[in-house]
Scaffold this motif. Sequence first.
Motif, PDB file in Angstrom:
ATOM      1  N   SER A 167       0.788  -1.380  -0.274  1.00 54.84           N
ATOM      2  CA  SER A 167      -0.201   0.039  -0.091  1.00 54.84           C
ATOM      3  C   SER A 167       0.688   1.311   0.070  1.00 54.84           C
ATOM      4  CB  SER A 167      -1.053   0.021   1.013  1.00 54.84           C
ATOM      5  OG  SER A 167      -1.999  -0.865   1.228  1.00 54.84           O
ATOM      6  N   TYR A 168       2.165   0.985  -0.803  1.00 56.77           N
ATOM      7  CA  TYR A 168       2.938   2.315  -0.747  1.00 56.77           C
ATOM      8  C   TYR A 168       2.796   2.930  -2.196  1.00 56.77           C
ATOM      9  CZ  TYR A 168       7.417   4.891  -0.644  1.00 56.77           C
ATOM     10  OH  TYR A 168       8.282   5.846  -0.631  1.00 56.77           O
ATOM     11  N   LEU A 169       2.066   3.974  -2.223  1.00 58.16           N
ATOM     12  CA  LEU A 169       1.655   4.353  -3.661  1.00 58.16           C
ATOM     13  C   LEU A 169       2.321   5.699  -4.158  1.00 58.16           C
ATOM     14  CD1 LEU A 169      -2.126   3.506  -3.760  1.00 58.16           C
ATOM     15  CD2 LEU A 169      -0.098   2.117  -4.302  1.00 58.16           C
ATOM     16  N   ARG A 170       3.050   5.996  -2.953  1.00 56.45           N
ATOM     17  CA  ARG A 170       3.616   7.476  -3.417  1.00 56.45           C
ATOM     18  C   ARG A 170       4.384   7.640  -4.579  1.00 56.45           C
ATOM     19  NH1 ARG A 170       7.392   9.807   1.390  1.00 56.45           N
ATOM     20  NH2 ARG A 170       5.151   9.670   2.466  1.00 56.45           N
ATOM     21  N   PRO A 171       5.213   6.393  -4.925  1.00 62.04           N
ATOM     22  CA  PRO A 171       6.285   6.421  -6.392  1.00 62.04           C
ATOM     23  C   PRO A 171       5.277   6.709  -7.375  1.00 62.04           C
ATOM     24  CG  PRO A 171       7.075   4.797  -4.548  1.00 62.04           C
ATOM     25  CD  PRO A 171       5.872   5.521  -4.062  1.00 62.04           C
ATOM     26  N   PHE A 172       3.992   5.955  -7.255  1.00 60.53           N
ATOM     27  CA  PHE A 172       3.145   6.025  -8.303  1.00 60.53           C
ATOM     28  C   PHE A 172       2.475   7.638  -8.635  1.00 60.53           C
ATOM     29  CE2 PHE A 172       2.816   1.674  -6.810  1.00 60.53           C
ATOM     30  CZ  PHE A 172       3.263   1.076  -8.021  1.00 60.53           C
ATOM     31  N   TRP A 173       2.375   8.202  -7.492  1.00 59.48           N
ATOM     32  CA  TRP A 173       1.799   9.387  -7.559  1.00 59.48           C
ATOM     33  C   TRP A 173       2.809  10.553  -8.431  1.00 59.48           C
ATOM     34  CZ3 TRP A 173      -3.221  10.887  -7.483  1.00 59.48           C
ATOM     35  CH2 TRP A 173      -3.929   9.946  -7.002  1.00 59.48           C
ATOM     36  N   MET A 174       4.035  10.125  -7.949  1.00 54.63           N
ATOM     37  CA  MET A 174       5.235  10.960  -8.547  1.00 54.63           C
ATOM     38  C   MET A 174       5.626  10.697  -9.974  1.00 54.63           C
ATOM     39  SD  MET A 174       7.630  10.808  -4.884  1.00 54.63           S
ATOM     40  CE  MET A 174       9.068  11.440  -5.879  1.00 54.63           C
TER      41      MET A 174
ATOM     42  N   LEU B 260      10.859   2.905 -10.199  1.00 55.20           N
ATOM     43  CA  LEU B 260      10.007   1.983  -9.309  1.00 55.20           C
ATOM     44  C   LEU B 260      10.958   1.165  -8.429  1.00 55.20           C
ATOM     45  CD1 LEU B 260       6.545   1.064 -10.822  1.00 55.20           C
ATOM     46  CD2 LEU B 260       7.031   2.941  -9.254  1.00 55.20           C
ATOM     47  N   PRO B 261      11.707   0.576  -9.270  1.00 59.56           N
ATOM     48  CA  PRO B 261      12.766  -0.396  -8.333  1.00 59.56           C
ATOM     49  C   PRO B 261      13.515   0.218  -7.299  1.00 59.56           C
ATOM     50  CG  PRO B 261      12.659  -0.958 -10.503  1.00 59.56           C
ATOM     51  CD  PRO B 261      11.976   0.316 -10.568  1.00 59.56           C
ATOM     52  N   LEU B 262      14.080   1.422  -7.692  1.00 63.44           N
ATOM     53  CA  LEU B 262      14.724   2.361  -6.927  1.00 63.44           C
ATOM     54  C   LEU B 262      13.835   2.971  -5.562  1.00 63.44           C
ATOM     55  CD1 LEU B 262      17.395   3.904  -6.373  1.00 63.44           C
ATOM     56  CD2 LEU B 262      16.482   5.962  -7.699  1.00 63.44           C
ATOM     57  N   ALA B 263      12.599   3.186  -5.961  1.00 61.35           N
ATOM     58  CA  ALA B 263      11.564   3.497  -4.762  1.00 61.35           C
ATOM     59  C   ALA B 263      11.404   2.477  -3.779  1.00 61.35           C
ATOM     60  CB  ALA B 263      10.434   4.189  -5.383  1.00 61.35           C
TER      61      ALA B 263
ATOM     62  N   GLN C 243      13.690  -0.335  -3.465  1.00 64.32           N
ATOM     63  CA  GLN C 243      14.676  -0.462  -2.538  1.00 64.32           C
ATOM     64  C   GLN C 243      14.826   0.481  -1.372  1.00 64.32           C
ATOM     65  OE1 GLN C 243      18.329   0.208  -4.814  1.00 64.32           O
ATOM     66  NE2 GLN C 243      19.562  -1.121  -3.575  1.00 64.32           N
ATOM     67  N   ARG C 244      14.768   1.952  -1.619  1.00 64.73           N
ATOM     68  CA  ARG C 244      14.893   2.838  -0.645  1.00 64.73           C
ATOM     69  C   ARG C 244      13.675   2.487   0.388  1.00 64.73           C
ATOM     70  NH1 ARG C 244      15.922   8.528  -4.089  1.00 64.73           N
ATOM     71  NH2 ARG C 244      18.232   7.956  -4.462  1.00 64.73           N
TER      72      ARG C 244
END
Length: 434
Positions: free
Chosen positions: A369-376, A417-420, A422-423
């Motif tokens: 449920s970590y959707l911040r990367p998608f919004w960015m 997305l892979p970078l997000a 991993q972080r």
Amino acid sequence: MNKIPPHLLVAASGWASRFIVAATGLFTIRLLTQSLGSERYAVYSILGGLQGWFLLIDFGIGVSLQNHISERRARKEPYGEFISEAALLGAVLLAASTVLLYFIAPHFGSALLKEFPFLSPGEKRTDFFIVGLSAMTMAVGSMVYKIWYAEQKGYLANLVPAVASAISLLAVFLVSRSALVDKLFWSLVASFVPLAVFPVLGLVGKMAKCPKNCRALDPAVLGPLLKRALKFWGFAIMACGVLQIDYLIMSQFLKAPEIVVYNLASKVFNLVFFVYNAVLAAIWPICAEAVATSSWHVVQRYTRKYLVVGGGLIAFATVVFAISMPQLVRLLSPKEPVVVPVLFILLLGFYQMVRVWTDTFAMVLQSMSYLRPFWMFVPMQALLSAGLQLALVPSYGIYGVVVGLIGSFLLTVSWLLPLALQRHIKNVRRQQNI
């Protein structure tokens, strides 16, 4: 059977289901191209390509529901109230959307199908409406698939679409052999209505098993369900801007023969990609439960393993299709002269490889449920996808569609997305160790 991991059982049933759906899909295309001809089949393809937009009317509730159920199961807590809330809210959304669709169908139908003058304005309106209503009904009913996946009974979510596809094939066959005047309309009904009715019946049955005191809209449950759902819905809108823009653009610039070539080749590749989607759907709840218990090594192991599986599957399929596509096309369209160039097949294969890579990381992030990367990142991708296709399609036709899609992925989410992920895992681990 008890020794078989649940996700493998679900994935295996998914493969069997996808095989049935693939077989019925191939026969359906053959029947439609013979019955409708290239011009009307192009109309069918364009309208079918709109389903992703109509599926948005669930407002992301299905995905939110799946994650809530997985989390409740991990904590050994009941979740019947979430099922009831989702079903009731879905019914309200479907009713409101149907009224809206009735009023916009004349305008959208005429604009979308302006390049097909053999259809009257009334036919364009009716065809657009029936596809939209069927897809919206399927969107609400498909919540039951998310419930089954969360309960690790995904084999049910794979069985029902297979049965519905078989019935749809039978209906298309009967229409193709009938003396009906408007075969395009009835082919649309036969193709899409069974896929909508079956999941709705499943959802009604699931809701009937909920405690009676849950069968009312409860703000205490509705709030958390909607809060997360709207985040997923926003992501789904952006994803449509990337993946569902192709037929909209082709309907404005390309002729029927090119649309048919794109549709046939894409259908063949999508049948393979659906097999991998079955795997992703099966391991989604496994990742969600692993995240809930902070088992990060499980998440990382599944990610690496299934990237290799998906990449190998698409690579093998691309080689097979490059060799056998002429025979496949003659099988799918025996009466219409359709030629799919080898270069276009290789380009589609590369696009599917990019999708495997990106969709795997997207699934893991959504299971958290970590959707911040998608919004960015996805808004940038959507703009790139639309801009590249609009720039390339008028000059390069169907090649421009695929190049535009590939470019939108490689310039954004394929590496972001892979970078997000991993972080995010590093940050969560650091917080847990403090």
